[in-house]
Design a protein around this motif. Structure first.
Motif, PDB file in Angstrom:
ATOM      1  N   ARG A 250      -4.724   1.206  -1.671  1.00 48.76           N
ATOM      2  CA  ARG A 250      -5.053   0.331  -0.947  1.00 48.76           C
ATOM      3  C   ARG A 250      -5.442  -1.225  -1.612  1.00 48.76           C
TER       4      ARG A 250
ATOM      5  N   PHE B 190       1.523   5.106   0.550  1.00 46.88           N
ATOM      6  CA  PHE B 190       1.094   6.284   1.630  1.00 46.88           C
ATOM      7  C   PHE B 190       1.627   7.700   0.892  1.00 46.88           C
TER       8      PHE B 190
ATOM      9  N   ASP C 128      -9.536   5.635   1.650  1.00 45.78           N
ATOM     10  CA  ASP C 128     -10.247   4.563   2.981  1.00 45.78           C
ATOM     11  C   ASP C 128     -11.826   4.581   3.516  1.00 45.78           C
TER      12      ASP C 128
ATOM     13  N   ASP D  34      -8.027  10.905   1.437  1.00 47.58           N
ATOM     14  CA  ASP D  34      -8.362   9.861   2.058  1.00 47.58           C
ATOM     15  C   ASP D  34      -9.774   9.360   2.404  1.00 47.58           C
TER      16      ASP D  34
ATOM     17  N   GLU E 171       0.417  -1.422   0.357  1.00 46.59           N
ATOM     18  CA  GLU E 171      -0.166  -0.260   0.369  1.00 46.59           C
ATOM     19  C   GLU E 171       1.433   1.622   0.428  1.00 46.59           C
TER      20      GLU E 171
ATOM     21  N   TYR F  41      -2.170  10.582   3.604  1.00 55.36           N
ATOM     22  CA  TYR F  41      -3.578   9.725   3.032  1.00 55.36           C
ATOM     23  C   TYR F  41      -2.267   8.456   2.603  1.00 55.36           C
ATOM     24  N   ALA F  42      -3.347   7.853   2.867  1.00 51.10           N
ATOM     25  CA  ALA F  42      -3.398   6.241   1.617  1.00 51.10           C
ATOM     26  C   ALA F  42      -3.965   6.347   0.135  1.00 51.10           C
TER      27      ALA F  42
END
Length: 239
Positions: free
Chosen positions: A81, A60, A96, A93, A58, A77-78
């Motif tokens: 994913r 970031f 997510d 974000d 993943e 933020y990620a």
């Protein structure tokens, strides 16, 4: 006008000082690999103080110099994913949000109904998102952009695009048309771009085309559709 023209992505970017953040999804020319790319740019010191990091597959965004962070809310933020046979990529974000939505049995589009553009008036930066879904040795993909419907940010327009994969073809969506004050939001459908077989060729072409002052980081991943093997390239201007 050839509406089916497939563009060289570098030609779409060269000479444009600020296309913001961008997502590319498509299939290599030989039809053997899925391609996903994400890049970030920045004008302020806070935005430029970032790097990409990879943890367990993943991606970031993280501060390059923690002591210089001013406001982490919209820049940390990620970005990428995985959930089951899906690969999620976004510019915020909402990564997510999509992950949690898929986990709860929602669709990509339904998960994003709870989100809108970023609260960074007067720019109201759009949220751009992508989803690759792998099945039976191939993949389909979706893109989304959530952007303000007016200059005041009083309501959100939501646009979704669903694609079947075609060898050599990708789609490119980015947050801004060009630099400005306020910065003009991306307009129209995702742009059709060529996806070469070589990950290095694609990575170099994209990175070298981005404005040298404003580019920050780039991540590119190619996924072998036969065996699932992944190959990636990461470039951080801050080292």
């Amino acid at each position: 006008m050839n509406i089916y023209e497939i563009n060289d992505i570098s030609k779409l970017i060269e000479g444009n000082s600020y296309v913001g953040r961008g997502i590319v999804i498509g299939k290599s020319e030989n039809g053997k690999k899925a391609c996903m790319a994400y890049f970030i740019m920045g004008r302020s010191a806070n935005s430029r103080n970032r790097i990409f990091t990879e943890k367990n597959g993943e991606i970031f965004t993280e501060p390059f110099d923690v002591s210089r962070v001013e406001d982490p809310s919209l820049i940390i933020y990620a970005a990428i994913r995985k959930f089951e046979n899906n690969l999620i990529v976004t510019n915020g974000d909402q990564t997510d949000t999509i992950y949690d939505g898929l986990k709860a049995g929602k669709s990509f589009d339904d998960a994003l109904t709870s989100r809108e553009f970023e609260p960074d008036a007067p720019n109201f930066t759009p949220r751009i998102s992508g989803l690759l879904t792998f099945e039976n040795g191939d993949f389909t993909y979706k893109m989304s952009i959530l952007k303000s419907g007016d200059a005041e940010g009083s309501f959100c327009n939501r646009f979704g695009y669903h694609y079947g994969s075609k060898a050599g073809l990708g789609h490119f969506i980015h947050t801004y048309v060009c630099d400005g004050n306020p910065i003009p939001t991306f307009q129209g459908e995702p742009e059709r771009v060529k996806i070469p077989d070589s990950i290095d060729e694609f990575t170099d072409s994209l990175w070298n085309a981005l404005d040298n002052d404003n580019k920050i980081s780039l991540y590119v991943r190619y996924i072998d559709l036969e065996n699932g093997n992944e190959e990636s390239r990461m470039i951080n201007k801050n080292k």
